[in-house]
Design a protein around this motif. Structure first.
Motif, PDB file in Angstrom:
ATOM      1  N   PHE A  36      -5.321   2.789   6.110  1.00 40.39           N
ATOM      2  CA  PHE A  36      -4.726   3.607   5.052  1.00 40.39           C
ATOM      3  C   PHE A  36      -5.738   4.615   4.541  1.00 40.39           C
ATOM      4  O   PHE A  36      -6.950   4.485   4.783  1.00 40.39           O
TER       5      PHE A  36
ATOM      6  N   VAL B 272      -0.305   5.374   4.915  1.00 34.50           N
ATOM      7  CA  VAL B 272      -0.503   4.039   5.503  1.00 34.50           C
ATOM      8  C   VAL B 272      -0.094   4.119   6.972  1.00 34.50           C
ATOM      9  O   VAL B 272       0.995   4.598   7.284  1.00 34.50           O
TER      10      VAL B 272
ATOM     11  N   LEU C   4       0.840  -1.214   0.000  1.00 37.80           N
ATOM     12  CA  LEU C   4       0.000   0.000   0.000  1.00 37.80           C
ATOM     13  C   LEU C   4       0.870   1.257   0.000  1.00 37.80           C
ATOM     14  O   LEU C   4       0.576   2.241  -0.686  1.00 37.80           O
TER      15      LEU C   4
ATOM     16  N   VAL D 145      -2.599   5.578  -2.889  1.00 32.30           N
ATOM     17  CA  VAL D 145      -2.760   5.533  -1.427  1.00 32.30           C
ATOM     18  C   VAL D 145      -1.966   6.695  -0.846  1.00 32.30           C
ATOM     19  O   VAL D 145      -0.768   6.820  -1.101  1.00 32.30           O
TER      20      VAL D 145
ATOM     21  N   HIS E 155       1.940   2.317  -3.351  1.00 34.54           N
ATOM     22  CA  HIS E 155       0.916   2.535  -4.379  1.00 34.54           C
ATOM     23  C   HIS E 155       0.587   4.027  -4.524  1.00 34.54           C
ATOM     24  O   HIS E 155       0.256   4.688  -3.534  1.00 34.54           O
TER      25      HIS E 155
ATOM     26  N   ILE F 228      -8.116  -1.072  -5.697  1.00 36.65           N
ATOM     27  CA  ILE F 228      -7.602   0.310  -5.711  1.00 36.65           C
ATOM     28  C   ILE F 228      -7.524   0.837  -7.145  1.00 36.65           C
ATOM     29  O   ILE F 228      -7.767   2.013  -7.408  1.00 36.65           O
TER      30      ILE F 228
ATOM     31  N   LEU G 224      -6.330  -6.276  -3.171  1.00 35.19           N
ATOM     32  CA  LEU G 224      -6.254  -4.824  -2.902  1.00 35.19           C
ATOM     33  C   LEU G 224      -5.879  -4.051  -4.174  1.00 35.19           C
ATOM     34  O   LEU G 224      -6.454  -2.982  -4.451  1.00 35.19           O
TER      35      LEU G 224
END
Ligand code: PLP
Length: 429
Positions: A350, A321, A312, A318, A315, A427, A423
């Protein structure tokens, strides 16, 4: 298993054995004592039990042998002196707080705690005349400012739900000791495997057994564990009058005069006896089963959650986190200082790019089930702003760090690669 004291074995070994001495049938699995009440040998024994001159079973609202084994086992695993079991984590927290505070008193509580506990302290306890005074775990000078002679407890979470933050615990216990105030730590998310509350001067640990200790989302439960030597803090302490003056409801008994762990005994004789948020023996057995594999599971939850957090963090969609095992996390140093193996459990939060994105991610995930629980072997997801923390005001949400974009994951025991793929798909949809 006889003579298994908690000083001889690791928490993992104790989680499999402590507290159980074979009954006459010598069943290897702890028996479920399915009985509401207990036969007294004669009336003299009944009288002695009611008068606390002889300890023993009276009625299952107070004690039950299966529940007793769970209580002893948990106390041993956490290296505490005595454990008491309740029907839920919420009941454990309520009982621990009202065992110390009454009308006219106040409780200092951390700004980073489970929303249900915050509602209990701010709204429900207010109806009992008990004031909740919030302090900021990132600025512990705020704790010193809120405590006074009527402060009966300092309450915080070792690893908070859902912000996954960690207070500087030794600073809290130092402040508490200076004023002779009892500290209560909710150790649910960390579990006794990752955080050892009594090594850092905490007085009482509370748990929702519903989470990692059960481990399979199959039953509610709560526990209150007191440290060795807690009597010395309460006995003769003017802050804790209820323990040091005669209790009219118990023939003038003064708890401080008992050669017993008085905090826990009063949980049983006052709160379980008169209110009765008592666990069922079957659920105690289910939690005993979960406890047997706690260490194995919590290590795997932590390992999976770190892999998910690293994914995450890398990414672009995002924005933040929250997972202390990430080196970039502001609580990383405190994690290393306080937590066994620097492990951070299975919970992480997150920030999506917007409220709409957060909704869409939650609704698209397949392996992560939208569920208001944590600590299940299966992965779970929730949007705290609109669910678990929706009773908080905007100011409280801001103080506890929850935004409309926050997503909380309870990372389960599936393969990390499958969870990351799920995920990624949600996302990038
Ligand atoms: N403490 C924490 C940290 C929790 O997350 C929860 C529930 O989500 C509770 C206490 C309350 O426990 P229970 O649901 O067993 O009443």
């Amino acid at each position: 298993m006889a003579n298994l004291t908690h000083h001889n074995f690791t928490p993992n070994t104790l989680a499999l054995h402590a507290g159980y001495e074979y009954d006459s049938q010598r069943t290897l699995s702890v028996p479920i004592y399915q009985s509401s009440a207990y036969n007294f040998e004669n009336l003299a024994q009944a009288k002695a039990r009611f008068g606390l001159e002889e300890l023993g079973n009276i009625y299952s609202r107070l004690t039950n042998p299966t529940i007793d084994i769970l209580a002893k086992r948990l106390a041993a695993v956490e290296d505490g002196a005595f454990g008491t079991i309740t029907a839920s984590g919420g009941a454990a927290i309520f009982y621990a707080l009202v065992n110390l505070a009454q009308n006219g008193d106040n409780i200092a509580f951390s700004n980073k705690i489970y929303g249900g506990t915050q509602t209990l302290i701010v709204h429900t306890l207010k109806r009992f005349g008990i004031e909740g005074r919030v302090f900021d775990i990132d600025d512990l000078s705020s704790l010193e400012k809120v405590i006074d002679s009527k402060t009966k407890a300092i309450f915080f979470e070792s690893l908070s739900n859902p912000q996954i933050s960690i207070p500087d615990i030794e600073v809290i216990t130092r402040i508490a000791k200076k004023s002779g105030i009892v500290t209560i730590c909710d150790n649910t998310v960390a579990t006794p495997i990752l955080f050892r509350p009594f090594d850092f001067g905490i007085d009482i640990s509370v748990h929702s057994l519903t989470k990692y200790i059960n481990g399979h989302g199959s039953g509610l439960g709560g526990a209150i564990i007191e440290r060795e030597g807690l009597n010395d803090l309460i006995k003769g302490n003017p802050r804790y009058e209820a323990f040091n003056t005669p209790d009219e409801s118990y023939h003038g008994l003064v708890y401080a005069s008992l050669p017993l762990p008085i905090f826990s005994i009063r949980i049983i004789t006052e709160w379980l006896r008169n209110i009765g948020a008592t666990l069922s023996p079957q659920n105690a057995w289910i939690h005993l089963q979960g406890l047997e594999t706690l260490e194995l599971r919590i290590k795997q939850h932590s390992d999976n959650a770190l892999k998910v957090a690293q994914f995450l963090e890398s990414h672009p969609k995002v924005t933040q986190v929250d997972y202390p095992a990430l080196e970039s996390n502001p609580y990383h140093k405190l994690l290393k200082k306080y937590f066994v193996g620097g492990l951070s459990s299975g919970l992480l939060s997150f920030e999506a790019q917007s409220y709409e994105a957060a909704q869409q991610i939650c609704n698209t995930l397949e392996l992560f089930s939208i569920t208001a629980n944590i600590g299940d072997s299966k992965s779970l997801v929730i949007h705290p702003y609109s669910t678990t923390h929706s009773q908080l005001s905007e100011a409280e949400l801001k103080s506890s760090g929850i935004t409309p974009n926050t997503i909380r994951l309870s990372v389960g025991l599936e393969s990390a690669s499958d969870l990351i793929a799920d995920l990624k798909k949600a996302i990038e949809k």
